[in-house]
Design a protein around this motif. Structure first.
Motif, short mmCIF file in Angstrom:
data_model
loop_
_atom_site.label_atom_id
_atom_site.label_comp_id
_atom_site.label_asym_id
_atom_site.label_seq_id
_atom_site.Cartn_x
_atom_site.Cartn_y
_atom_site.Cartn_z
N SER A 137 0.85 -1.27 0.08
CA SER A 137 0.05 -0.20 0.09
C SER A 137 1.22 0.84 0.01
N ALA A 141 0.79 5.23 0.83
CA ALA A 141 0.05 6.05 1.90
C ALA A 141 0.79 7.45 1.66
N ILE A 190 -6.59 5.31 0.54
CA ILE A 190 -5.46 4.48 0.75
C ILE A 190 -5.50 3.39 0.05
N GLY A 208 -4.90 -0.76 1.92
CA GLY A 208 -4.42 -0.23 3.60
C GLY A 208 -4.53 -1.13 4.53
N ILE A 255 3.24 -0.99 4.14
CA ILE A 255 2.63 0.79 3.79
C ILE A 255 3.85 1.40 3.57
#
Ligand code: CAA
Length: 381
Positions: free
Chosen positions: A121, A123, A156, A159, A165
């Motif tokens: 992910s 962010a 996100i 997420g 992440i």
């Protein structure tokens, strides 16, 4: 320009097309009812497609950016929700390969590429920092042995399901874009929580959440690259990611073209078919031409990245044109499907809902135009 894929690239493209048709297509309806496509991810991980460009020693396919965009386009034709999940995971893996140290590569890449983790992910966005990414407020304060993270991230992708992440945070709040660093946050870290699950218009099988960090201790070993280069990491990621989103939009547009052909077939009157009705001919010709033009821009940007050239402007051109072409195609598919598209889960309606966000995420169309114009200005001044 002649584009010839190497035998290895052809193999990757064939693999993605095969999985898209045989696996993803079967689960696309479930994804559109909100089911995260975990089964698809497992298949794609086993095939190495979660790390197209990652060396085989880490479980990837050692492929090119060109192969990666072909793969994402193929996946998007069958299941756009899976395609975006895979695109973001590939982007995260690329950044770990590019900016990570040996220990980080060993620790994160095999888990990401194999599908042992459902996703990676990215962010960057925050409640008050979307397009103006450098104004982000998440703070990473130095403490003994690492950093303490505080802040909130919004919209996100993956997420809540990711094994890692990439979190962009300010290590020096007075240094603007140069005061941002990137951290590899793991979901088990104390103080890290997943917040709201967005109820979206489309891409219902992909998950989009907010994230909160409350005094999250992140060890120094989880900082990706040097302190202060986080904005460069983010922009480098997005230069590649924008090619992927362009490819995703083209894949959806091609699926829409297929829906248009079926709609015409279903309403065949005598010998008036797709090939003979002029109104239809003009429509499909415009859609197909725009999609091809978008795809060529995506390929140009991806091949420049493969050649190690700067390609932020070309990636922005590819994204803005390809996503607008994809949106146009899906609108035309809805128009030609007529009443059938009133069912929100019909192929045309699903494509229209799914494609819309391609003009927003990884930088809106307006931001792409800004990037293009800035590069043009720099080249003439
Ligand atoms: N590659 C490397 N470095 C870059 C770069 C690039 N493509 N673009 C800019 N930089 C560097 C600049 O050289 C500059 O460095 P110096 O300070 O050393 O000179 C620094 O970054 C700042 O650059 P700018 O002054 O151009 O930055 P800016 O604040 O004006 O912002 C922007 C530029 C293009 C508008 C940027 O904020 C942007 O891209 N915004 C959109 C954000 C975005 O795309 N968000 C997507 C969220 S992620 C997502 O959607 C993923 C998903 O889940 C699907």
């Amino acid at each position: 320009m002649e584009l010839r894929l190497s035998p290895e690239e052809t193999q990757i493209v064939d693999l993605a097309e095969h999985i898209a048709k045989d696996v993803l297509a079967k689960h696309a309806a479930a994804a559109d009812h909100g089911k995260f496509p975990a089964g698809n991810i497992a298949e794609l991980g086993a095939a190495g497609l979660l790390g197209v460009k990652i060396p085989t020693e880490f479980g990837g396919l050692a492929g090119s950016n060109v192969a990666a965009v072909f793969a994402i386009r193929a996946l998007a034709r069958s299941c756009p929700s899976t395609a975006v999940t895979v695109a973001v995971t590939n982007m995260v893996a690329d950044m770990i390969l590019r900016f990570g140290n040996d220990e980080q590569k060993q620790r994160f890449l095999p888990n990401l590429c194999s599908g042992h983790w459902l996703a990676g992910s990215f962010a960057l966005s925050e409640p008050s920092a979307g397009s103006d990414a450098a104004s982000l407020r998440t703070r990473a304060e130095r403490v003994p042995g690492g950093y303490k993270l505080n802040g909130e991230k919004l919209w996100i992708t993956s997420g809540d399901v990711a094994g890692v992440i990439l979190v962009m945070a300010k290590t020096d709040p007075n240094a603007g874009a140069r005061g941002i660093s990137t951290f590899l946050v793991e979901p088990g870290m104390a103080g890290f929580t997943v917040g709201r699950h967005e109820e979206k218009l489309g891409l219902l099988g992909s998950s989009t959440v907010s994230l909160a960090f409350e005094d999250v201790f992140v060890p120094e070993a989880n900082r990706l690259g040097a302190e202060g280069i986080g904005f460069e990491v983010a922009m480098t990621a997005l230069d590649g990611g924008r090619c992927g989103i362009g490819a995703q939009a083209i894949g959806m547009g091609e699926a829409a073209l297929n829906v248009m052909a079926q709609a015409v077939e279903a309403r065949k009157k005598g010998d008036r078919t797709l090939g003979t009705d002029q109104g239809t001919q003009f429509r499909v010709a415009d859609v197909a031409t725009r999609l091809d033009a978008g795809w060529l821009l995506v390929l140009r940007a991806a091949s420049m990245r493969d050649a190690g050239k700067k390609m932020a402007k070309e990636a922005a051109m590819a994204k803005v044109f390809a996503t607008e072409a994809g949106n146009f195609a899906c609108q035309q598919a809805v128009a030609m499907s007529q009443g059938a598209a009133l069912d929100r889960h019909s192929p045309a309606a699903r494509l229209l809902r799914d494609v819309r966000v391609s003009r927003i995420y990884e930088g809106t169309s307006e931001i792409q135009r800004l990037v293009i114009a800035r590069h043009l200005a720099a080249s003439v001044s």
